[in-house]
Design a protein around this motif. Structure first.
Motif, PDB file in Angstrom:
ATOM      1  N   LYS A   9       0.843  -1.207   0.000  1.00 53.27           N
ATOM      2  CA  LYS A   9       0.000   0.000   0.000  1.00 53.27           C
ATOM      3  C   LYS A   9       0.881   1.262   0.000  1.00 53.27           C
ATOM      4  CE  LYS A   9      -4.297   1.616   0.924  1.00 53.27           C
ATOM      5  NZ  LYS A   9      -5.373   1.507  -0.068  1.00 53.27           N
ATOM      6  N   GLU A  28       0.763   4.042  -2.880  1.00 53.17           N
ATOM      7  CA  GLU A  28       0.093   5.330  -2.630  1.00 53.17           C
ATOM      8  C   GLU A  28       0.929   6.361  -1.867  1.00 53.17           C
ATOM      9  OE1 GLU A  28      -3.955   5.195  -1.324  1.00 53.17           O
ATOM     10  OE2 GLU A  28      -4.284   3.232  -2.209  1.00 53.17           O
ATOM     11  N   SER A  67      -3.770   9.599   1.310  1.00 55.67           N
ATOM     12  CA  SER A  67      -4.845   8.934   0.560  1.00 55.67           C
ATOM     13  C   SER A  67      -5.419   7.733   1.304  1.00 55.67           C
ATOM     14  CB  SER A  67      -4.337   8.478  -0.805  1.00 55.67           C
ATOM     15  OG  SER A  67      -3.384   7.445  -0.637  1.00 55.67           O
ATOM     16  N   PHE A  68      -4.718   7.280   2.383  1.00 61.62           N
ATOM     17  CA  PHE A  68      -5.319   6.174   3.163  1.00 61.62           C
ATOM     18  C   PHE A  68      -5.138   6.288   4.668  1.00 61.62           C
ATOM     19  CE2 PHE A  68      -1.563   3.364   3.964  1.00 61.62           C
ATOM     20  CZ  PHE A  68      -0.628   3.945   3.090  1.00 61.62           C
ATOM     21  N   VAL A  69      -4.266   7.211   5.154  1.00 59.97           N
ATOM     22  CA  VAL A  69      -4.065   7.330   6.611  1.00 59.97           C
ATOM     23  C   VAL A  69      -4.485   8.700   7.156  1.00 59.97           C
ATOM     24  CG1 VAL A  69      -2.377   7.293   8.501  1.00 59.97           C
ATOM     25  CG2 VAL A  69      -2.154   5.665   6.630  1.00 59.97           C
ATOM     26  N   ARG A 109      -7.971  10.931   3.695  1.00 57.82           N
ATOM     27  CA  ARG A 109      -8.972   9.913   3.365  1.00 57.82           C
ATOM     28  C   ARG A 109      -8.567   8.640   4.103  1.00 57.82           C
ATOM     29  NH1 ARG A 109      -9.690   8.026  -2.765  1.00 57.82           N
ATOM     30  NH2 ARG A 109      -7.493   7.574  -2.449  1.00 57.82           N
ATOM     31  N   ILE A 110      -9.537   7.931   4.644  1.00 55.61           N
ATOM     32  CA  ILE A 110      -9.217   6.714   5.391  1.00 55.61           C
ATOM     33  C   ILE A 110      -9.745   5.495   4.642  1.00 55.61           C
ATOM     34  CG2 ILE A 110      -9.689   5.451   7.532  1.00 55.61           C
ATOM     35  CD1 ILE A 110      -9.666   8.265   8.899  1.00 55.61           C
ATOM     36  N   ASP A 111      -8.860   4.527   4.416  1.00 49.95           N
ATOM     37  CA  ASP A 111      -9.246   3.280   3.762  1.00 49.95           C
ATOM     38  C   ASP A 111      -9.694   2.323   4.872  1.00 49.95           C
ATOM     39  OD1 ASP A 111      -9.245   0.711   2.711  1.00 49.95           O
ATOM     40  OD2 ASP A 111      -7.625   1.144   1.304  1.00 49.95           O
ATOM     41  N   THR A 112     -10.994   2.195   5.032  1.00 48.18           N
ATOM     42  CA  THR A 112     -11.508   1.469   6.204  1.00 48.18           C
ATOM     43  C   THR A 112     -11.217  -0.032   6.137  1.00 48.18           C
ATOM     44  OG1 THR A 112     -13.690   1.411   5.172  1.00 48.18           O
ATOM     45  CG2 THR A 112     -13.286   3.147   6.784  1.00 48.18           C
ATOM     46  N   LYS A 113     -11.110  -0.577   4.933  1.00 48.13           N
ATOM     47  CA  LYS A 113     -10.759  -2.009   4.800  1.00 48.13           C
ATOM     48  C   LYS A 113      -9.309  -2.204   5.275  1.00 48.13           C
ATOM     49  CE  LYS A 113     -11.060  -6.259   2.899  1.00 48.13           C
ATOM     50  NZ  LYS A 113      -9.848  -6.879   3.346  1.00 48.13           N
ATOM     51  N   PHE A 114      -8.448  -1.257   4.885  1.00 46.45           N
ATOM     52  CA  PHE A 114      -7.046  -1.294   5.320  1.00 46.45           C
ATOM     53  C   PHE A 114      -6.972  -1.179   6.848  1.00 46.45           C
ATOM     54  CE2 PHE A 114      -3.138   0.992   6.427  1.00 46.45           C
ATOM     55  CZ  PHE A 114      -2.173   0.173   5.860  1.00 46.45           C
TER      56      PHE A 114
END
Ligand code: 5GP
Length: 190
Positions: A7, A11, A24-26, A29-34
């Motif tokens: 990841k 990203e 983009s994920f932490v 925006r939060i990637d909830t599956k991650f």
């Protein structure tokens, strides 16, 4: 953890010498599956240590701490506050100062005395471990209450910035989703 490294490679962006941008994920925006996947992995590592409370610091650590607390059996989660508020009872708080790695400022951080106790066996959770200042501040708050910090779980540990060694020297079990050895020519090396 392979999926965390993948990841980051997909990203993440290296900013300057020492910052990894993962908004983009932490951090934005939060990637909830991650979050769900890494929290399950954290819980697996700490499930047999008698942890009864999860502690973090606002803001980005909260979602990881919350999912991990759920995975550990719906444990209570306490987050240290950076912001001043009229709802905080100043006469009944543990206080410490923490230097922010990304902002280069020092701020007072607090936890209400009602939410920590000497019986607590604590897992700390945060998004990053860099120089270890946030970790040391949280350990200080827990120790003021007589609570014991047993573990630290972080999504990303930049092993070259000292925090990892501080925790190891204190005998605190460290689990990271990805441990970064260095940044080289704008690339992440695990
Ligand atoms: P430390 O206190 O260990 O020096 O730094 C940890 C804190 O700084 C984390 O709570 C995190 O918010 C922030 N931080 C440290 N390094 C980075 C980084 O490379 N990227 C981002 N986005 N935040 C970082």
């Amino acid at each position: 953890m392979k999926f965390v490294e993948e990841k980051i490679l997909k990203e993440g962006h290296v900013i300057g010498e020492d910052i990894l941008k993962v908004d983009s994920f932490v951090n934005h925006r939060i990637d909830t599956k991650f979050v769900s996947d890494i929290s399950k992995a954290f819980a697996e590592e700490f499930k047999d240590m008698g942890i009864n409370k999860v502690v973090t610091i606002e803001t980005s650590g909260i979602v990881y701490a919350a999912f991990t607390a759920v995975e550990l059996g719906y444990l209570p989660l306490v987050f240290a506050k950076k912001s001043k508020s009229k709802t905080v009872d100043e006469s009944n708080i543990y206080k410490t100062e923490i230097k922010s790695f990304t902002r280069n400022t020092v701020s007072e951080v607090t936890i209400d005395k009602r939410f920590l106790s000497p019986e607590d066996r604590i897992l700390l959770v945060d998004d990053f471990l860099a120089e270890g200042n946030a970790a040391l501040g949280l350990i200080d708050l827990c120790e003021q209450a007589g609570a014991k910090v047993l573990g630290f779980a972080t999504v990303i540990d930049k092993a070259f910035q000292g925090g990892r060694k501080i925790l190891q020297d204190k005998g605190i079990k460290l689990v990271s989703g990805a441990s970064i050895k260095k940044f080289e020519n704008g690339k992440v090396v695990f």
